[in-house]
Design an enzyme around this catalytic site. Structure first.
Site, PDB file in Angstrom:
ATOM      1  N   LYS A 148       0.572 -12.742  -0.799  1.00  0.00           N
ATOM      2  CA  LYS A 148       1.570 -13.747  -1.143  1.00  0.00           C
ATOM      3  C   LYS A 148       2.935 -13.232  -0.754  1.00  0.00           C
ATOM      4  O   LYS A 148       3.087 -12.007  -0.666  1.00  0.00           O
ATOM      5  CB  LYS A 148       1.540 -14.113  -2.626  1.00  0.00           C
ATOM      6  CG  LYS A 148       1.525 -12.966  -3.625  1.00  0.00           C
ATOM      7  CD  LYS A 148       2.505 -11.852  -3.585  1.00  0.00           C
ATOM      8  CE  LYS A 148       3.972 -12.136  -3.747  1.00  0.00           C
ATOM      9  NZ  LYS A 148       4.795 -10.882  -3.640  1.00  0.00           N
ATOM     10  N   TYR A 236       5.175 -15.744  -8.698  1.00  0.00           N
ATOM     11  CA  TYR A 236       4.167 -15.467  -9.732  1.00  0.00           C
ATOM     12  C   TYR A 236       4.293 -16.463 -10.882  1.00  0.00           C
ATOM     13  O   TYR A 236       3.295 -16.978 -11.386  1.00  0.00           O
ATOM     14  CB  TYR A 236       4.326 -14.051 -10.295  1.00  0.00           C
ATOM     15  CG  TYR A 236       3.949 -12.960  -9.335  1.00  0.00           C
ATOM     16  CD1 TYR A 236       2.621 -12.601  -9.151  1.00  0.00           C
ATOM     17  CD2 TYR A 236       4.917 -12.289  -8.607  1.00  0.00           C
ATOM     18  CE1 TYR A 236       2.268 -11.592  -8.268  1.00  0.00           C
ATOM     19  CE2 TYR A 236       4.581 -11.289  -7.717  1.00  0.00           C
ATOM     20  CZ  TYR A 236       3.258 -10.946  -7.549  1.00  0.00           C
ATOM     21  OH  TYR A 236       2.917  -9.959  -6.665  1.00  0.00           O
TER      22      TYR A 236
HETATM   23  P1  NDP Z   1       5.805  -2.030   2.160  1.00  0.00           P
HETATM   24  O1  NDP Z   1       7.113  -2.076   2.858  1.00  0.00           O
HETATM   25  O2  NDP Z   1       5.577  -0.905   1.226  1.00  0.00           O
HETATM   26  O3  NDP Z   1       4.599  -2.003   3.231  1.00  0.00           O
HETATM   27  C1  NDP Z   1       4.561  -2.869   4.307  1.00  0.00           C
HETATM   28  C2  NDP Z   1       3.778  -2.195   5.440  1.00  0.00           C
HETATM   29  O4  NDP Z   1       3.707  -3.137   6.490  1.00  0.00           O
HETATM   30  C3  NDP Z   1       4.455  -0.977   6.028  1.00  0.00           C
HETATM   31  O5  NDP Z   1       4.130   0.215   5.356  1.00  0.00           O
HETATM   32  C4  NDP Z   1       3.908  -0.976   7.433  1.00  0.00           C
HETATM   33  O6  NDP Z   1       2.622  -0.399   7.417  1.00  0.00           O
HETATM   34  C5  NDP Z   1       3.727  -2.445   7.743  1.00  0.00           C
HETATM   35  N1  NDP Z   1       4.792  -2.973   8.606  1.00  0.00           N
HETATM   36  C6  NDP Z   1       4.605  -3.462   9.871  1.00  0.00           C
HETATM   37  N2  NDP Z   1       5.743  -3.842  10.401  1.00  0.00           N
HETATM   38  C7  NDP Z   1       6.711  -3.588   9.501  1.00  0.00           C
HETATM   39  C8  NDP Z   1       8.120  -3.743   9.524  1.00  0.00           C
HETATM   40  N3  NDP Z   1       8.760  -4.277  10.580  1.00  0.00           N
HETATM   41  N4  NDP Z   1       8.814  -3.354   8.422  1.00  0.00           N
HETATM   42  C9  NDP Z   1       8.187  -2.862   7.340  1.00  0.00           C
HETATM   43  N5  NDP Z   1       6.841  -2.679   7.273  1.00  0.00           N
HETATM   44  C10 NDP Z   1       6.114  -3.038   8.363  1.00  0.00           C
HETATM   45  O7  NDP Z   1       5.631  -3.425   1.446  1.00  0.00           O
HETATM   46  P2  NDP Z   1       4.684  -3.796   0.223  1.00  0.00           P
HETATM   47  O8  NDP Z   1       3.470  -2.985   0.291  1.00  0.00           O
HETATM   48  O9  NDP Z   1       5.456  -3.772  -1.031  1.00  0.00           O
HETATM   49  O10 NDP Z   1       4.358  -5.341   0.547  1.00  0.00           O
HETATM   50  C11 NDP Z   1       3.410  -5.705   1.538  1.00  0.00           C
HETATM   51  C12 NDP Z   1       2.868  -7.103   1.234  1.00  0.00           C
HETATM   52  O11 NDP Z   1       2.220  -7.082  -0.021  1.00  0.00           O
HETATM   53  C13 NDP Z   1       3.906  -8.215   1.149  1.00  0.00           C
HETATM   54  O12 NDP Z   1       3.363  -9.390   1.631  1.00  0.00           O
HETATM   55  C14 NDP Z   1       4.162  -8.345  -0.336  1.00  0.00           C
HETATM   56  O13 NDP Z   1       4.640  -9.621  -0.709  1.00  0.00           O
HETATM   57  C15 NDP Z   1       2.778  -8.075  -0.870  1.00  0.00           C
HETATM   58  N6  NDP Z   1       2.781  -7.543  -2.238  1.00  0.00           N
HETATM   59  C16 NDP Z   1       1.972  -8.145  -3.141  1.00  0.00           C
HETATM   60  C17 NDP Z   1       1.936  -7.706  -4.425  1.00  0.00           C
HETATM   61  C18 NDP Z   1       1.019  -8.359  -5.400  1.00  0.00           C
HETATM   62  O14 NDP Z   1       1.078  -8.037  -6.584  1.00  0.00           O
HETATM   63  N7  NDP Z   1       0.156  -9.260  -4.961  1.00  0.00           N
HETATM   64  C19 NDP Z   1       2.789  -6.604  -4.880  1.00  0.00           C
HETATM   65  C20 NDP Z   1       3.562  -6.003  -3.831  1.00  0.00           C
HETATM   66  C21 NDP Z   1       3.555  -6.482  -2.562  1.00  0.00           C
HETATM   67  P3  NDP Z   1       2.161   0.651   8.532  1.00  0.00           P
HETATM   68  O15 NDP Z   1       3.139   1.776   8.464  1.00  0.00           O
HETATM   69  O16 NDP Z   1       0.809   1.017   8.134  1.00  0.00           O
HETATM   70  O17 NDP Z   1       2.230  -0.071   9.857  1.00  0.00           O
END
Ligand code: NDP
Length: 388
Positions: A148, A236
């Site tokens: 989401k 949420y």
């Molecule tokens: P993060 O920034 O921690 O992780 C995102 C990951 O996406 C990065 O580590 C990277 O992985 C990849 N990525 C690829 N391109 C980019 C870019 N241009 N900039 C940043 N990251 C990039 O975010 P979150 O883990 O907090 O969030 C990820 C998703 O999860 C979102 O959609 C968020 O809304 C969702 N989420 C849902 C939650 C829930 O409770 N359902 C809670 C928190 C987040 P890599 O290095 O492996 O390429």
């Protein structure tokens, strides 16, 4: 379909394996030697790894590492078979730690089409990338569970739903509280009329955004975030309110609510206070914020009782209390069999196997983005009522 517990039990509730093992037990009792025992009654065993659906996790960031991957470790019907990341060293390290056989990058992502060990893809990327990677995964013939909020725009969400239909694959949006036992129990009580006719729902969800925290950087940048606090956290309360209401609103309105000179909010909103009205006479209102202390709560008022959920959508330890008037009320309880993260991926695996719609399908994600976009239109015009 029989569940694993039923498969293990004979018609009279006795274990199918009981007779041979019972002999061994008797022998052990008479000789005093070590001897195998039957499977205990009522044990619900997970599927053997090879029989579980294989999943690729796309984007190894904080939520993937802290919640999604541990969720798979508790799952019964789902297992991780690939990681997709732009950081090959991190992907390799995590793959070794979790026994995941394959890793892919964003450039060779489409090669997953030939990977027979991948049935489902879990998109855990920044929001602005959801549509592209969801559609690529669907075109590769995989089922997709997307985090989401579903995507940046209504048009992107519509394209994702259309791509799932064209590929004849499932598309789900990861609204995890639909798999969280306490939320499920509160929903059940609302639906069964325990509160009487629903009159009013209020929900707040927010936190104070630290712009230095790496996952916050893309959240404050519209091209990757899609929207602001309402997209990321307010969703949420909105989605939870609609889950309990079990009906669609006919109008929304909203006003922005954050200090206008706050340097964090140059491209996305730092807070939104919203309202929805429903044809039944129910109304709902709530807030989302990147400016207040963290919290998530929902209170649903029926004509004869109310339930207060606080926290309502945390990762662990959500709480709810039912009261009928001025009384202090009683806690609502629901025993979690396993975490919402595990239940969610297993729920999606089951939906793809049985070819039945996932509990939180793409259409639900589209609905929520449509409503939030209508709220933005309202707020842009100072809070006018927008028919939906
Ligand atoms: P993060 O920034 O921690 O992780 C995102 C990951 O996406 C990065 O580590 C990277 O992985 C990849 N990525 C690829 N391109 C980019 C870019 N241009 N900039 C940043 N990251 C990039 O975010 P979150 O883990 O907090 O969030 C990820 C998703 O999860 C979102 O959609 C968020 O809304 C969702 N989420 C849902 C939650 C829930 O409770 N359902 C809670 C928190 C987040 P890599 O290095 O492996 O390429």
């Amino acid at each position: 379909m029989m569940d694993r517990r039923q498969l293990l039990l004979g018609a009279g509730g006795l274990p199918l394996v009981a007779s041979a093992a019972a002999t061994a037990q008797t022998a052990a009792q008479t000789t005093g030697k070590a001897a195998g025992q039957p499977l205990p009654n009522g044990v619900d065993l997970p599927e053997p790894p090879k029989k579980r659906l294989g999943w690729a996790v796309v984007g190894l960031g904080s939520y993937a590492i802290n919640q999604v991957i541990p969720g798979f470790l508790q799952a019964d019907e789902s297992r991780m078979t690939a990681f997709v990341s732009g950081n090959p060293a991190k992907a390799k390290d995590l793959a070794e730690r979790y026994g995941v056989a394959k890793t892919y990058g964003y450039d060779d992502f489409d090669k997953i089409a030939a990977d027979k060990d991948i049935d489902c893809v879990y998109i855990v990327l920044p929001v602005g990338l959801h549509a592209e990677y969801t559609i690529r995964a669907l075109k590769a013939g995989k089922h997709v569970l997307c985090e989401k909020p579903m995507a940046s725009t209504v048009e992107e969400c519509e394209a994702m739903v259309a791509a799932a239909k064209a590929a004849n694959r499932q598309l789900g949006v990861a609204y995890r509280v639909h798999f969280e036992p306490l939320n499920i129990e509160v929903k059940r009580r609302c639906k069964q009329g325990e509160l009487g006719d629903l009159r009013y729902i209020t929900g707040d969800a927010g936190f104070n955004a630290d712009p230095q925290y790496p996952p916050m950087k893309w959240r404050l940048d519209k091209p990757l975030a899609g929207g602001g606090s309402m997209y990321d956290i307010g969703i949420y309360a909105l989605n939870g309110a609609l889950m309990l209401a079990d009906q669609m609103p006919d109008s929304v309105s909203a006003v922005y609510a954050y200090p206008k000179d706050d340097p964090r909010f140059k491209t996305v909103e730092g807070g939104l206070n919203w309202r929805m009205t429903f044809p039944s006479g129910l109304s709902a209102q709530g807030s989302s914020s990147y400016c207040y202390a963290g919290g998530s709560r929902i209170k649903v008022f029926g004509a004869s009782a109310a339930i207060n959920m606080d926290p309502a959508s945390d990762y662990y330890d959500n709480r709810a209390n039912l009261h009928r008037g001025w009384d202090p009320g009683t806690p609502v309880r629901a025993a979690p069999p396993y975490t919402q993260f595990a239940a969610q991926v297993d729920g999606f695996s089951q939906a793809t196997r049985s070819n039945t719609p996932h509990r939180t399908p793409g259409e639900m994600g589209l609905r929520d983005i449509r409503l939030i976009q209508a709220m933005y239109r309202s707020a842009d015009q100072g809070g006018v009522v927008v028919k939906v």
